[in-house]
Design a protein around this motif. Structure first.
Motif, PDB file in Angstrom:
ATOM      1  N   GLY A   1      24.673   2.241 -24.483  1.00  0.00           N
ATOM      2  CA  GLY A   1      23.694   2.633 -23.483  1.00  0.00           C
ATOM      3  C   GLY A   1      22.543   1.655 -23.315  1.00  0.00           C
ATOM      4  N   ALA A   2      22.598   0.550 -24.035  1.00  0.00           N
ATOM      5  CA  ALA A   2      21.574  -0.492 -23.920  1.00  0.00           C
ATOM      6  C   ALA A   2      22.160  -1.802 -24.418  1.00  0.00           C
ATOM      7  CB  ALA A   2      20.334  -0.123 -24.736  1.00  0.00           C
ATOM      8  N   GLU A   3      21.551  -2.897 -23.978  1.00  0.00           N
ATOM      9  CA  GLU A   3      21.946  -4.227 -24.443  1.00  0.00           C
ATOM     10  C   GLU A   3      20.942  -4.687 -25.484  1.00  0.00           C
ATOM     11  OE1 GLU A   3      22.212  -6.774 -21.012  1.00  0.00           O
ATOM     12  OE2 GLU A   3      23.423  -5.306 -19.930  1.00  0.00           O
ATOM     13  N   CYS A   4      21.434  -4.996 -26.659  1.00  0.00           N
ATOM     14  CA  CYS A   4      20.573  -5.452 -27.751  1.00  0.00           C
ATOM     15  C   CYS A   4      20.631  -6.966 -27.845  1.00  0.00           C
ATOM     16  CB  CYS A   4      21.025  -4.815 -29.064  1.00  0.00           C
ATOM     17  SG  CYS A   4      20.799  -3.023 -29.077  1.00  0.00           S
ATOM     18  N   LYS A   5      19.515  -7.583 -28.183  1.00  0.00           N
ATOM     19  CA  LYS A   5      19.413  -9.041 -28.242  1.00  0.00           C
ATOM     20  C   LYS A   5      20.469  -9.652 -29.158  1.00  0.00           C
ATOM     21  CE  LYS A   5      16.292 -12.851 -29.228  1.00  0.00           C
ATOM     22  NZ  LYS A   5      14.945 -13.261 -29.605  1.00  0.00           N
ATOM     23  N   HIS A   6      20.742  -8.994 -30.274  1.00  0.00           N
ATOM     24  CA  HIS A   6      21.700  -9.527 -31.244  1.00  0.00           C
ATOM     25  C   HIS A   6      23.058  -8.840 -31.133  1.00  0.00           C
ATOM     26  CE1 HIS A   6      17.627 -10.358 -32.927  1.00  0.00           C
ATOM     27  NE2 HIS A   6      18.149 -11.560 -33.041  1.00  0.00           N
ATOM     28  N   GLY A   7      23.370  -8.300 -29.952  1.00  0.00           N
ATOM     29  CA  GLY A   7      24.690  -7.751 -29.661  1.00  0.00           C
ATOM     30  C   GLY A   7      24.878  -6.296 -30.064  1.00  0.00           C
TER      31      GLY A   7
ATOM     32  N   GLU B   1      23.883  -4.969 -33.498  1.00  0.00           N
ATOM     33  CA  GLU B   1      22.488  -4.587 -33.652  1.00  0.00           C
ATOM     34  C   GLU B   1      22.246  -3.183 -33.084  1.00  0.00           C
ATOM     35  OE1 GLU B   1      18.657  -6.993 -33.592  1.00  0.00           O
ATOM     36  OE2 GLU B   1      19.061  -6.562 -31.467  1.00  0.00           O
ATOM     37  N   CYS B   2      22.824  -2.873 -31.934  1.00  0.00           N
ATOM     38  CA  CYS B   2      22.676  -1.520 -31.377  1.00  0.00           C
ATOM     39  C   CYS B   2      23.200  -0.486 -32.368  1.00  0.00           C
ATOM     40  CB  CYS B   2      23.418  -1.398 -30.052  1.00  0.00           C
ATOM     41  SG  CYS B   2      22.692  -2.297 -28.669  1.00  0.00           S
ATOM     42  N   ARG B   3      24.348  -0.771 -32.977  1.00  0.00           N
ATOM     43  CA  ARG B   3      24.931   0.138 -33.976  1.00  0.00           C
ATOM     44  C   ARG B   3      23.975   0.282 -35.156  1.00  0.00           C
ATOM     45  NH1 ARG B   3      27.641   3.917 -33.823  1.00  0.00           N
ATOM     46  NH2 ARG B   3      26.082   4.720 -35.203  1.00  0.00           N
ATOM     47  N   GLY B   4      23.395  -0.823 -35.615  1.00  0.00           N
ATOM     48  CA  GLY B   4      22.427  -0.784 -36.713  1.00  0.00           C
ATOM     49  C   GLY B   4      21.184   0.000 -36.348  1.00  0.00           C
ATOM     50  N   ASN B   5      20.727  -0.147 -35.096  1.00  0.00           N
ATOM     51  CA  ASN B   5      19.568   0.614 -34.633  1.00  0.00           C
ATOM     52  C   ASN B   5      19.845   2.108 -34.724  1.00  0.00           C
ATOM     53  OD1 ASN B   5      18.514  -1.911 -33.957  1.00  0.00           O
ATOM     54  ND2 ASN B   5      18.737  -1.633 -31.764  1.00  0.00           N
ATOM     55  N   ILE B   6      21.023   2.511 -34.266  1.00  0.00           N
ATOM     56  CA  ILE B   6      21.408   3.923 -34.313  1.00  0.00           C
ATOM     57  C   ILE B   6      21.463   4.405 -35.760  1.00  0.00           C
ATOM     58  CG2 ILE B   6      23.325   5.529 -33.893  1.00  0.00           C
ATOM     59  CD1 ILE B   6      23.824   3.902 -31.263  1.00  0.00           C
ATOM     60  N   ASP B   7      22.051   3.600 -36.639  1.00  0.00           N
ATOM     61  CA  ASP B   7      22.124   3.989 -38.057  1.00  0.00           C
ATOM     62  C   ASP B   7      20.728   4.198 -38.637  1.00  0.00           C
ATOM     63  OD1 ASP B   7      24.884   3.834 -37.900  1.00  0.00           O
ATOM     64  OD2 ASP B   7      25.036   1.949 -39.015  1.00  0.00           O
TER      65      ASP B   7
ATOM     66  N   GLU C   1      21.418   9.368 -28.397  1.00  0.00           N
ATOM     67  CA  GLU C   1      20.236   9.936 -27.747  1.00  0.00           C
ATOM     68  C   GLU C   1      18.957   9.461 -28.445  1.00  0.00           C
ATOM     69  OE1 GLU C   1      17.574  11.827 -25.313  1.00  0.00           O
ATOM     70  OE2 GLU C   1      19.644  11.219 -24.954  1.00  0.00           O
ATOM     71  N   LEU C   2      18.963   9.425 -29.766  1.00  0.00           N
ATOM     72  CA  LEU C   2      17.803   8.897 -30.495  1.00  0.00           C
ATOM     73  C   LEU C   2      17.539   7.444 -30.101  1.00  0.00           C
ATOM     74  CD1 LEU C   2      18.497  10.355 -34.054  1.00  0.00           C
ATOM     75  CD2 LEU C   2      16.610  11.001 -32.536  1.00  0.00           C
ATOM     76  N   PHE C   3      18.614   6.675 -29.971  1.00  0.00           N
ATOM     77  CA  PHE C   3      18.498   5.265 -29.584  1.00  0.00           C
ATOM     78  C   PHE C   3      17.952   5.146 -28.160  1.00  0.00           C
ATOM     79  CE2 PHE C   3      20.847   1.289 -28.134  1.00  0.00           C
ATOM     80  CZ  PHE C   3      19.895   0.423 -28.640  1.00  0.00           C
ATOM     81  N   ARG C   4      18.500   5.919 -27.239  1.00  0.00           N
ATOM     82  CA  ARG C   4      18.044   5.885 -25.853  1.00  0.00           C
ATOM     83  C   ARG C   4      16.544   6.190 -25.784  1.00  0.00           C
ATOM     84  NH1 ARG C   4      16.320   8.908 -22.236  1.00  0.00           N
ATOM     85  NH2 ARG C   4      16.667  10.838 -23.383  1.00  0.00           N
ATOM     86  N   GLN C   5      16.125   7.223 -26.512  1.00  0.00           N
ATOM     87  CA  GLN C   5      14.717   7.608 -26.498  1.00  0.00           C
ATOM     88  C   GLN C   5      13.834   6.524 -27.115  1.00  0.00           C
ATOM     89  OE1 GLN C   5      13.343  10.486 -25.016  1.00  0.00           O
ATOM     90  NE2 GLN C   5      11.557   9.193 -25.319  1.00  0.00           N
TER      91      GLN C   5
ATOM     92  N   PRO D   1      23.404   1.694 -18.763  1.00  0.00           N
ATOM     93  CA  PRO D   1      24.319   2.812 -18.965  1.00  0.00           C
ATOM     94  C   PRO D   1      25.774   2.389 -19.131  1.00  0.00           C
ATOM     95  CG  PRO D   1      23.463   2.796 -16.708  1.00  0.00           C
ATOM     96  CD  PRO D   1      22.714   1.732 -17.468  1.00  0.00           C
ATOM     97  N   ASN D   2      26.109   1.167 -18.725  1.00  0.00           N
ATOM     98  CA  ASN D   2      27.486   0.682 -18.868  1.00  0.00           C
ATOM     99  C   ASN D   2      27.736  -0.014 -20.206  1.00  0.00           C
ATOM    100  OD1 ASN D   2      28.197   1.576 -16.239  1.00  0.00           O
ATOM    101  ND2 ASN D   2      27.154  -0.225 -15.400  1.00  0.00           N
ATOM    102  N   ALA D   3      26.687  -0.246 -20.977  1.00  0.00           N
ATOM    103  CA  ALA D   3      26.840  -0.901 -22.279  1.00  0.00           C
ATOM    104  C   ALA D   3      27.409   0.095 -23.292  1.00  0.00           C
ATOM    105  CB  ALA D   3      25.486  -1.430 -22.763  1.00  0.00           C
ATOM    106  N   THR D   4      28.037  -0.405 -24.316  1.00  0.00           N
ATOM    107  CA  THR D   4      28.693   0.422 -25.332  1.00  0.00           C
ATOM    108  C   THR D   4      27.784   1.517 -25.859  1.00  0.00           C
ATOM    109  OG1 THR D   4      30.042  -1.470 -25.984  1.00  0.00           O
ATOM    110  CG2 THR D   4      29.932   0.365 -27.535  1.00  0.00           C
TER     111      THR D   4
END
Length: 191
Positions: free
Chosen positions: A45-51, A54-60, A120-124, A40-43
């Motif tokens: 809401g999760a830590e992605c292996k490639h930083g 990658e989390c931003r790309g996942n959301i996109d 929220e989509l990413f969290r789920q 919950p403290n990550a930018t």
């Protein structure tokens, strides 16, 4: 599909699935679940292996799938991103360019990607991956069952790992009300 947006193994599986989507999109229900560690403290809401990129790309990718209209439009978006894999998540213009060139509703896409809906989509999706016990990108499930893993090489792919192998198994697993695509007749189930 259990993947990571900047993972070479995920891109390899998604490339194999180009033919699967083209042939079977009327009966496919592709779900993206991303491998990440909830925090919950990550930018995002999760830590992605490639930083964080990658989390931003996942959301996109999740927002494009949610607002893509149909699977072929989303898949065009995904192929566009994957053709610039080093820039996924780090270049906001890339996601917008890919959304526009794929024919997505760019306004809905941007709204999702930049607001709470995307997170929220990413969290789920991360929760879905954890619930399924999947922690390897890229993992393919068909009809709720492990079908294949690509992790620096294919493994646990008893039915093979080519597009035609996946087409055969999806056709065999399909129980929906839509008519089967004619290509399913070319792939009798393995006995």
């Amino acid at each position: 599909l259990f993947v990571m947006s900047r993972c070479p193994d995920a891109i390899k599986v998604e490339t194999v699935f180009n033919s699967v989507v083209r042939e079977l999109y009327p009966i496919l229900d592709i779900q993206l679940n991303f491998i990440a560690k909830p925090n919950p403290n990550a930018t995002y809401g999760a830590e992605c292996k490639h930083g964080d990129d990658e989390c931003r790309g996942n959301i996109d990718e999740l927002c494009a799938l949610a607002h893509g209209g149909d699977l072929p439009l989303f898949w065009r978006f995904l192929n566009c991103l994957n053709s610039h894999s080093d820039d996924i998540g780090s270049d906001p213009d890339l996601s917008l360019k890919c959304a526009s060139s794929a024919g997505l509703d760019t306004e809905a896409f941007i709204s999702c990607a930049l607001q709470a809906e995307g997170r929220e989509l990413f969290r789920q999706s991360v929760e879905n991956a954890q619930f399924a016990g999947v922690n390897t990108s890229a993992t393919v499930f068909i009809d709720g069952h492990l079908r294949c893993v690509e992790d620096g090489g294919w493994r646990e792919c008893l039915g093979g790992h080519s597009a035609s192998d996946f087409i055969r198994d999806i056709c065999a697993a399909y129980k929906g009300s839509r008519s089967r695509p004619s290509i399913c007749a070319e792939y009798p189930p393995v006995v």
